[in-house]
Enzyme design. Structure first.
Site, PDB file in Angstrom:
ATOM      1  CG  ASP A 285      -2.188   0.782   0.996  1.00  0.00           C
ATOM      2  OD1 ASP A 285      -2.125   1.658  -0.112  1.00  0.00           O
ATOM      3  OD2 ASP A 285      -3.141   0.686   1.477  1.00  0.00           O
ATOM      4  CE1 TYR A 286      -0.018   7.597  -2.690  1.00  0.00           C
ATOM      5  CE2 TYR A 286       1.094   8.308  -0.816  1.00  0.00           C
ATOM      6  CZ  TYR A 286       0.690   8.461  -2.070  1.00  0.00           C
ATOM      7  OH  TYR A 286       0.949   9.714  -2.542  1.00  0.00           O
TER       8      TYR A 286
END
Ligand code: BGC
Length: 760
Positions: A285-286
């Site tokens: 994820d980011y």
């Protein structure tokens, strides 16, 4: 001799089918291997890098900050860049200016539709209609791929039992069985049967794993649970997506067993790859790798090496892989093989998407003009939205409304186009969404008069309103006093025959980083509702929300409540379809609605405990309960009303026992006892009464959505096999245990008929 011949024949069949399966794989392997032989270490690390698109504007790609990096082979893909022109521009740099001309992969959060927006996933799940859900993903894939996108960060399949967690809106609710079916339907919808077609896109199941169980529902918080709970209650939808062939997986921000997912080798390698046989790529994820530093696992170099070793292939935004892995390799902290493996998986994804064959496969200007936000797609979105709405209450048949007289439409969500698509509608043009005011007017034409007043702001707290209406989703805060707004609303109400109150959450009050500790309708809106009820006119509450709200007061006082979530680009028309009875509501809740926030997390498939309440009691001293409120939900899982009513016969079983390998059938006759045609989702639950580990009081094991004309009856039959009774035991073995079971069939998880059977 006969036996020998048959044996040889069998071997030939096996060999032929293995060949048929592996031939394309072999071709891909060969292609990727020969490409990788040409790649330098830096170029391999470049493939592992997934930066955000930054500030790329059409025609400016080559001068944007990212261009240089692409040219140098330091970028594997980009995400959340929109339009064929921009994507073509950037792809051109990769395939014309970088040394090996490796195409980029383009991702986006296409979560519930692209430009044609479908209801938020939690709403979509309430349709309990797998074909509809698959179709919504198919349309999203058609539109996204027509605009240059070949990879979506969806489906989000995190089980959530906590209404405080804003991201509950992005998932399919609290049930692992239903969640698994939806996960599969979404993957099929996105990927179709051939990923290399120009209108199918790569799915990314997220967030692996357990993100929906963050403590106290607080965003990005810690998760901690037993492996039994993981395997039985939280893992199934991720596994279902993997089994359905999802080509990629995204790590979650939270920790699992004390190790954040992006560094968790047990999760990413042992469970995902070894136990489940996942062959695709894992993306973080980011900035999740960088966040491992704050989690307390070490500096960027250390955590990047940990992530690679855990089984992560692609690093979203943080560039930890790009900037540190070379040094880690020199120091012997990671191996060349680990880098090669990650690089190979990314190249394989590109290969499967057909990008090596044609890097512009998804950049077709003609398609972008003709296949996005089409009348046909919008029609399907409108129909789908109507299937997601849940009728929570309808006293004295206030609904459906008539298309005559005067209708007062009041509330801050009544004329809020930007808020209709709902959270995570990155590609939507908010201005094109249909607000409820337009929907009502479109529906009544000249038949009825529609008066509109805002009535109140979202909340008295202007700073909270600002935080709740970000990303261009303003509700246009009205600076007049609450009294003036109320007076205006009451003036409209006084002239009306019926009041429709459009209240609830703004769309950004749920979604990422939107956790709440107060899950009621906000202050001024509640005051508005109270004042509207005092007029004595019939009031219909059209509730906008991205999560279960605590609606005890509303349920006690408002005659009709229709929960419409955030219905997407066509929301206004779809709501009108249901309000006026053109569509009979049939949605059923996939997350329990509590009486108050103190009961949360509240879910139907809980354990019995050693001190359950006696039947019919809500409080007993020294039993598992609260002093001040019963354990009951306000609206149970599976609940939802219709404009007609359905009656259920007792359950008929084909026998009283099922043998291992055998089947038992359970049937009920469902009758439409009302006057309108309607759809009913008939639900099957099972309870394993005695086990080697404690078992939930009920578990959904099947359902059928049927349509019945007024007065019509249908026999609904479920087949139950040993497989349906399996669970992970203390040794994490998936097996059924002989003994006594209860079986329930009904209209929701609470109101059921029951029967008993044994597994022999
Ligand atoms: C979210 C993901 C999303 C990613 C890329 C993150 O903040 O948690 O769900 O896919 O951003 O936009």
């Amino acid at each position: 001799m006969k036996f020998f011949k048959a044996y040889v024949f069998l071997l030939m069949i096996i060999a032929a089918s293995a060949e048929a399966q592996t031939a394309p794989d072999a071709k891909m392997n060969q292609f990727v291997s020969s490409l990788m032989q040409k790649m330098t270490l830096d170029e391999k690390l470049g493939q592992l890098n997934l930066p955000g698109a930054g500030d790329i504007t059409t025609g400016q790609a080559s001068s944007s900050g990212i261009a240089q990096k692409i040219e140098e082979g330091k970028v594997g893909g980009l995400f959340n860049i929109k339009s064929v022109e921009k994507i073509r521009d950037v792809q051109k740099i990769a395939v014309e200016k970088s040394r090996l001309k490796i195409p980029l992969i383009f991702g986006m959060d296409v979560i519930h539709g692209y430009q044609t927006v479908f209801p938020i996933p939690l709403g979509l799940s309430c349709s309990w209609d797998m074909q509809l859900i698959e179709r919504s993903a198919r349309i999203a894939a058609i539109e996204a791929s027509a605009d240059g996108i070949c990879w979506t960060f969806s489906p989000m399949v995190d089980i959530s039992r906590d209404a405080r967690w804003g991201r509950a809106s992005e998932g399919s609710g609290e049930d692992p069985y239903l969640g698994s079916l939806i996960a599969k339907a979404m993957v099929k919808g996105y990927q179709g049967d051939d990923l290399s077609k120009n209108n199918t896109i790569l799915a990314c199941v997220k967030h692996f794993a357990l993100y929906g169980a963050v403590e106290a529902g607080r965003e990005y918080n810690t998760t901690d649970m037993s492996r039994l709970r993981m395997y039985n209650e939280y893992f199934p939808p991720y596994k279902a997506a993997v089994d359905a062939g999802a080509g990629s997986v995204m790590t979650s921000f939270n920790e699992v067993d004390g190790i954040p997912s992006s560094a968790n080798k047990w999760l990413m390698t042992d469970v995902l790859r070894k136990q489940w046989g996942f062959k695709g790529m894992v993306v973080t994820d980011y900035t999740a790798i960088n966040e491992l530093i704050d989690h307390g696992l070490g500096d960027l170099k250390t955590v990047s090496a940990l992530a690679l070793k855990a089984g992560v292939d692609m690093d979203m935004v943080g560039e930890g892989f790009l900037t540190t892995l070379k040094q880690s390799l020199k120091e012997g902290k990671i191996t060349q093989q680990q880098i090669d493996m990650a690089c190979r998986r990314i190249l394989e994804a590109k290969y499967k998407l057909g990008l090596f064959e044609d890097p512009y496969r998804y950049c077709n200007e003609q398609r972008s003009k003709t296949e996005i936000f089409t009348a046909a797609h919008r029609k399907e979105a409108r129909e789908t939205a109507a299937q997601s709405f849940v009728l929570l209450k309808n006293e004295n048949r206030v609904l459906p409304l008539k298309k005559n007289g005067t209708i007062a439409l009041i509330g801050p969500l009544a004329n809020a186009a930007e808020n209709m698509p709902g959270t995570w509608s990155v590609a939507a043009d908010f201005k094109k969404a249909i607000p409820l005011l337009s929907g009502l007017k479109n529906a009544v034409g000249t038949g009825a008069k529609v008066l509109y007043a805002k009535g109140s702001n979202l909340t008295a707290d202007s700073a909270l309103e600002e935080r709740s209406t970000m990303f261009g989703k303003s509700l246009g805060r009205d600076n007049r006093s609450a009294e003036v707004l109320l007076k205006e609303a009451l003036a409209a109400a006084s002239q009306s025959d019926v009041i429709v109150a459009a209240l609830g959450e703004a769309s950004e009050m749920s979604g990422e980083s939107s956790s709440r500790t107060d899950i009621e309708i906000p202050d001024v809106q509640k005051e508005l509702l109270q004042a509207l009820l005092k007029t004595g006119k019939p009031v219909v509450l059209v509730l906008f929300t991205g999560r279960p709200l605590a609606l005890k007061w509303e349920n006690d006082h408002v005659p009709a409540i229709l929960n419409v979530w955030f219905g997407g680009s066509e929301a206004g028309d779809a709501i009108a379809d249901v309000l006026f009875g053109g569509v009979n509501p049939s949605g059923k809740l996939t997350m329990t609605f509590p009486q108050n926030v103190g009961q949360v997390p509240l879910f139907y498939n809980h354990k019995n405990t050693g001190r359950p309440l006696a039947e019919g009691q809500w409080f007993q001293k020294f039993r598992s309960n609260y002093l001040d409120v019963s354990n009951d939900p306000l609206y149970p899982f599976g609940y939802g009303l219709s404009y007609t009513s359905f009656s259920y016969s007792d359950i008929k079983l084909s026998g009283n026992a099922v043998k291992k390998g055998g089947t038992i059938t359970a049937s009920v006759t469902v009758t439409n006892a009302g006057t309108a045609e309607g759809k009913e989702t008939v639900q099957l639950y099972i309870r394993d009464l005695v086990g080697s580990i404690t078992r939930p009081v009920k578990e959904l094991k099947g359902f059928q959505k049927i349509s019945l004309k007024a007065g019509e009856s249908k026999v609904v039959t479920f087949n139950i096999t040993e497989n349906d009774l399996k669970f992970y035991n203390s040794d994490l073995k998936f097996a059924a245990e002989p003994g006594d079971f209860k079986l329930f069939i009904g209209t929701n998880s609470r109101d059921v008929k029951e029967a008993d059977f044994k597994l022999l």
